[in-house]
Scaffold this active site. Structure first.
Site, PDB file in Angstrom:
ATOM      1  N   SER A  47      -4.065  11.017   7.683  1.00 22.48           N
ATOM      2  CA  SER A  47      -3.453   9.951   6.883  1.00 22.48           C
ATOM      3  C   SER A  47      -4.361   8.740   6.699  1.00 22.48           C
ATOM      4  CB  SER A  47      -2.135   9.504   7.517  1.00 22.48           C
ATOM      5  OG  SER A  47      -2.348   9.113   8.861  1.00 22.48           O
ATOM      6  N   ASP A 335       1.421  -0.471   9.507  1.00 17.78           N
ATOM      7  CA  ASP A 335       2.641   0.083  10.103  1.00 17.78           C
ATOM      8  C   ASP A 335       2.339   0.491  11.543  1.00 17.78           C
ATOM      9  OD1 ASP A 335       1.359   2.561  10.009  1.00 17.78           O
ATOM     10  OD2 ASP A 335       2.521   3.317   8.316  1.00 17.78           O
ATOM     11  N   HIS A 338      -1.052   2.830  11.228  1.00 16.69           N
ATOM     12  CA  HIS A 338      -2.162   2.719  10.281  1.00 16.69           C
ATOM     13  C   HIS A 338      -2.685   1.303  10.114  1.00 16.69           C
ATOM     14  CE1 HIS A 338       0.222   6.304   9.056  1.00 16.69           C
ATOM     15  NE2 HIS A 338      -0.982   6.838   9.169  1.00 16.69           N
TER      16      HIS A 338
END
Ligand code: NAG
Ligand code: NAG
Length: 370
Positions: A47, A335, A338
């Site tokens: 991600s 978040d 990340h």
């Protein structure tokens, strides 16, 4: 209403910051007056560098909803960031667009000539990593997907041209975080921590990683940037488990085998393959520096996400339509897992331009010029 007006004001303010950052990137490339030497970027990973592959998969690991992309010109795109992510910045700095999304059916024909992005949120070096989220492309699958790209390239470029093209391309690999946070550190869902001690698990990851990196070399790629894992014990999701809210030192400690092994692997590969260049991205040192010296980077909040819920905003990724913090460029974390766009910029800049302690033995810019 007042709240939305405020958010809008902040968004336009941040857009200016983003634009300034982009202009800085462009100036970077221009000021060095280089012809473009990198033909294509092939991006493998999780991600941290996913630009939308998971939008096409049946998975809980998605980021194509607001507030993701709140600072991105295209809005929510599948990037796990408020704005741009690492690969956007690296692509900008090299003057190569960060390749199109592999899983998008329109990524065909000439659309692939500047490279392709295979990265998938929740994906890991091990196939089972992240399975509780649902669909994802693991490292093994991403290498198979690259084989599909190669077959398409062969319909457009002859073999001589193809070897030259691949040798001037850069492969970026960003793996390992999920093998820890979405596998080894989740003993109720994964048995790896019962089967392997931390050293054995690190070695297992390295053996699988080495095999696939050499597979990419054997089909013609010659320039590799391989990122180590950051101080995962300091991400809001892991801090939330520590009563004091500090970094989970035990988590950071078990990452040593993997990171040190990756650096040693890069040295070994460079010795054995003088026709190629393998570089190690010292993610741990760069993010460690950001977290130890936040003021130097204008960060004021490093222990919780700008959005998410629970202690340290650390339980889950941003909820759909959740209003994030307004001062996003002051947060190291967007978040629970990340980095913010601002932190992603720091990492990218140091990977492209940094000294050997950031990118070893040379940085991405130097590799591009080889
Ligand atoms: C391969 O393609 C290049 C560029 O299009 C061309 O110059 C070259 O002659 C081709 N080589 C062969 C063996 O067909
Ligand atoms: C661990 O789990 C995997 C599936 O993820 C399974 O194949 C394996 O047999 C299990 N090993 C042990 C020792 O329980």
């Amino acid at each position: 209403m007042g709240r939305w007006n405020n958010i809008n004001k902040v968004v336009s303010g941040l857009m200016v910051v983003v634009v300034v950052m982009m202009v800085m990137c462009v100036m970077e490339v221009k000021s060095q007056q280089q012809p473009r030497r990198v033909t294509a970027l092939f991006v493998f990973g999780d991600s941290l560098v996913d630009v939308g592959n998971n939008n096409f998969l049946n998975t809980l690991a998605k980021a194509n909803y607001f507030p993701y992309g709140i600072d991105f010109s295209g809005g929510p795109s599948g990037r796990f960031s408020n704005g741009l992510n690492i690969i956007d910045f690296v692509g900008n700095m090299l003057g190569v667009p960060a390749g199109p999304v592999y899983a998008n059916p329109t990524t065909r024909g000439t659309a692939i000539l500047n490279g392709v992005n295979y990265a998938s949120a929740a994906g890991g070096i091990l196939d089972e990593t992240g399975r509780h989220y649902g669909g994802r492309f693991s490292l093994n699958q991403q290498v198979l997907n690259f084989g599909d790209t190669l077959n398409q390239l062969r319909t457009m470029i002859n073999e001589t041209e193809l070897s030259r093209y691949l040798a001037k391309s850069i492969a970026i690999l960003v793996f390992g975080s999920n093998d820890y946070i979405n596998n080894y550190l989740l003993p109720t869902m994964y048995n790896s921590s019962y089967v392997y001690n931390p050293q054995q698990f690190g070695t297992l990851l390295l053996n699988n990683y080495a095999r696939q990196i050499l597979a990419l070399y054997s089909v013609g790629l010659r320039k590799f940037f391989i990122a180590g894992v950051g101080p995962l014990g300091c991400i809001p999701n892991q801090r939330a488990n520590v009563p004091t809210g500090r970094c989970a030192d035990g988590v950071n400690q078990i990452l040593g085998t993997f990171n040190e092994g990756l650096r040693a692997m890069v040295e070994q590969f460079n010795k054995n393959h003088p026709d190629a260049m393998f570089t190690y991205g010292n993610t741990y040192a760069v993010f460690g520096d950001v977290l130890n010296n936040p003021a130097a980077y204008a960060f004021t909040v490093i222990d919780r996400g700008c959005c998410g819920i629970g202690r340290n905003q650390g339980q889950i990724t941003c909820l759909p339509l959740e209003a994030p913090c307004p001062n996003r460029n002051q947060y190291a974390f967007w978040d629970a897992f990340h980095p913010s766009q601002a932190a992603a910029y720091v990492f990218s800049w140091r990977a492209v331009n940094g000294p050997p302690s950031d990118s070893y033995p040379i940085n991405i810019q130097q590799m591009a010029l080889l």
